[in-house]
Design a protein around this motif. Sequence first.
Motif, PDB file in Angstrom:
ATOM      1  N   ASP A   1      36.967 -33.813 -11.984  1.00 50.91           N
ATOM      2  CA  ASP A   1      38.056 -32.837 -11.984  1.00 50.91           C
ATOM      3  C   ASP A   1      38.135 -32.051 -10.681  1.00 50.91           C
ATOM      4  O   ASP A   1      39.112 -31.355 -10.434  1.00 50.91           O
ATOM      5  CB  ASP A   1      37.886 -31.857 -13.147  1.00 50.91           C
ATOM      6  CG  ASP A   1      38.101 -32.521 -14.493  1.00 50.91           C
ATOM      7  OD1 ASP A   1      38.838 -33.521 -14.552  1.00 50.91           O
ATOM      8  OD2 ASP A   1      37.528 -32.038 -15.489  1.00 50.91           O
ATOM      9  N   GLY A   2      37.113 -32.133  -9.873  1.00 49.50           N
ATOM     10  CA  GLY A   2      37.076 -31.400  -8.610  1.00 49.50           C
ATOM     11  C   GLY A   2      36.153 -32.107  -7.649  1.00 49.50           C
ATOM     12  O   GLY A   2      35.755 -33.250  -7.875  1.00 49.50           O
ATOM     13  N   PRO A   3      35.791 -31.396  -6.584  1.00 48.77           N
ATOM     14  CA  PRO A   3      34.873 -31.993  -5.610  1.00 48.77           C
ATOM     15  C   PRO A   3      33.527 -32.341  -6.255  1.00 48.77           C
ATOM     16  O   PRO A   3      33.054 -31.630  -7.140  1.00 48.77           O
ATOM     17  CB  PRO A   3      34.691 -30.896  -4.560  1.00 48.77           C
ATOM     18  CG  PRO A   3      35.858 -29.986  -4.744  1.00 48.77           C
ATOM     19  CD  PRO A   3      36.232 -30.062  -6.182  1.00 48.77           C
ATOM     20  N   LEU A   4      32.945 -33.424  -5.809  1.00 50.94           N
ATOM     21  CA  LEU A   4      31.629 -33.806  -6.325  1.00 50.94           C
ATOM     22  C   LEU A   4      30.564 -32.893  -5.729  1.00 50.94           C
ATOM     23  O   LEU A   4      30.570 -32.637  -4.526  1.00 50.94           O
ATOM     24  CB  LEU A   4      31.303 -35.256  -5.945  1.00 50.94           C
ATOM     25  CG  LEU A   4      32.116 -36.354  -6.604  1.00 50.94           C
ATOM     26  CD1 LEU A   4      31.717 -37.705  -6.011  1.00 50.94           C
ATOM     27  CD2 LEU A   4      31.923 -36.346  -8.093  1.00 50.94           C
ATOM     28  N   PRO A   5      29.650 -32.423  -6.570  1.00 52.78           N
ATOM     29  CA  PRO A   5      28.535 -31.643  -6.022  1.00 52.78           C
ATOM     30  C   PRO A   5      27.650 -32.525  -5.135  1.00 52.78           C
ATOM     31  O   PRO A   5      27.551 -33.737  -5.337  1.00 52.78           O
ATOM     32  CB  PRO A   5      27.753 -31.208  -7.265  1.00 52.78           C
ATOM     33  CG  PRO A   5      28.622 -31.501  -8.435  1.00 52.78           C
ATOM     34  CD  PRO A   5      29.618 -32.538  -8.009  1.00 52.78           C
TER      35      PRO A   5
ATOM     36  N   ILE B   1      26.533 -36.632  -5.296  1.00 59.01           N
ATOM     37  CA  ILE B   1      26.719 -37.579  -4.189  1.00 59.01           C
ATOM     38  C   ILE B   1      25.375 -38.187  -3.806  1.00 59.01           C
ATOM     39  O   ILE B   1      25.257 -39.402  -3.636  1.00 59.01           O
ATOM     40  CB  ILE B   1      27.379 -36.887  -2.980  1.00 59.01           C
ATOM     41  CG1 ILE B   1      28.799 -36.463  -3.347  1.00 59.01           C
ATOM     42  CG2 ILE B   1      27.371 -37.794  -1.756  1.00 59.01           C
ATOM     43  CD1 ILE B   1      29.462 -35.560  -2.331  1.00 59.01           C
ATOM     44  N   ASP B   2      24.355 -37.340  -3.679  1.00 60.45           N
ATOM     45  CA  ASP B   2      23.023 -37.836  -3.341  1.00 60.45           C
ATOM     46  C   ASP B   2      22.517 -38.822  -4.389  1.00 60.45           C
ATOM     47  O   ASP B   2      21.922 -39.847  -4.057  1.00 60.45           O
ATOM     48  CB  ASP B   2      22.032 -36.676  -3.201  1.00 60.45           C
ATOM     49  CG  ASP B   2      22.236 -35.880  -1.925  1.00 60.45           C
ATOM     50  OD1 ASP B   2      22.995 -36.341  -1.042  1.00 60.45           O
ATOM     51  OD2 ASP B   2      21.643 -34.788  -1.815  1.00 60.45           O
ATOM     52  N   ARG B   3      22.743 -38.506  -5.675  1.00 59.02           N
ATOM     53  CA  ARG B   3      22.300 -39.402  -6.749  1.00 59.02           C
ATOM     54  C   ARG B   3      22.987 -40.757  -6.635  1.00 59.02           C
ATOM     55  O   ARG B   3      22.349 -41.806  -6.724  1.00 59.02           O
ATOM     56  CB  ARG B   3      22.586 -38.776  -8.122  1.00 59.02           C
ATOM     57  CG  ARG B   3      22.024 -39.595  -9.289  1.00 59.02           C
ATOM     58  CD  ARG B   3      22.562 -39.117 -10.614  1.00 59.02           C
ATOM     59  NE  ARG B   3      24.002 -39.345 -10.756  1.00 59.02           N
ATOM     60  CZ  ARG B   3      24.586 -40.517 -10.978  1.00 59.02           C
ATOM     61  NH1 ARG B   3      23.862 -41.608 -11.053  1.00 59.02           N
ATOM     62  NH2 ARG B   3      25.891 -40.618 -11.102  1.00 59.02           N
TER      63      ARG B   3
END
Length: 52
Positions: A32-36, A40-42
């Motif tokens: 729903d919004g920017p990826l934390p 992203i690291d995962r």
Amino acid sequence: MADPFDVALEDSDLLVEVEMTTNLIIAATASDGPLPVEEIDRILGVIPDDVA
């Protein structure tokens, strides 16, 4: 006699990069919004410094 033009046209590093990019696109599209950063690291398989 071996055919010098009979080469594999597969780049395993490129395939890994394409898969990671695809996974990021899918996750971003489903979000729903920017990826934390942690997500992203995962997805990219990054191990945080404090865990390694």
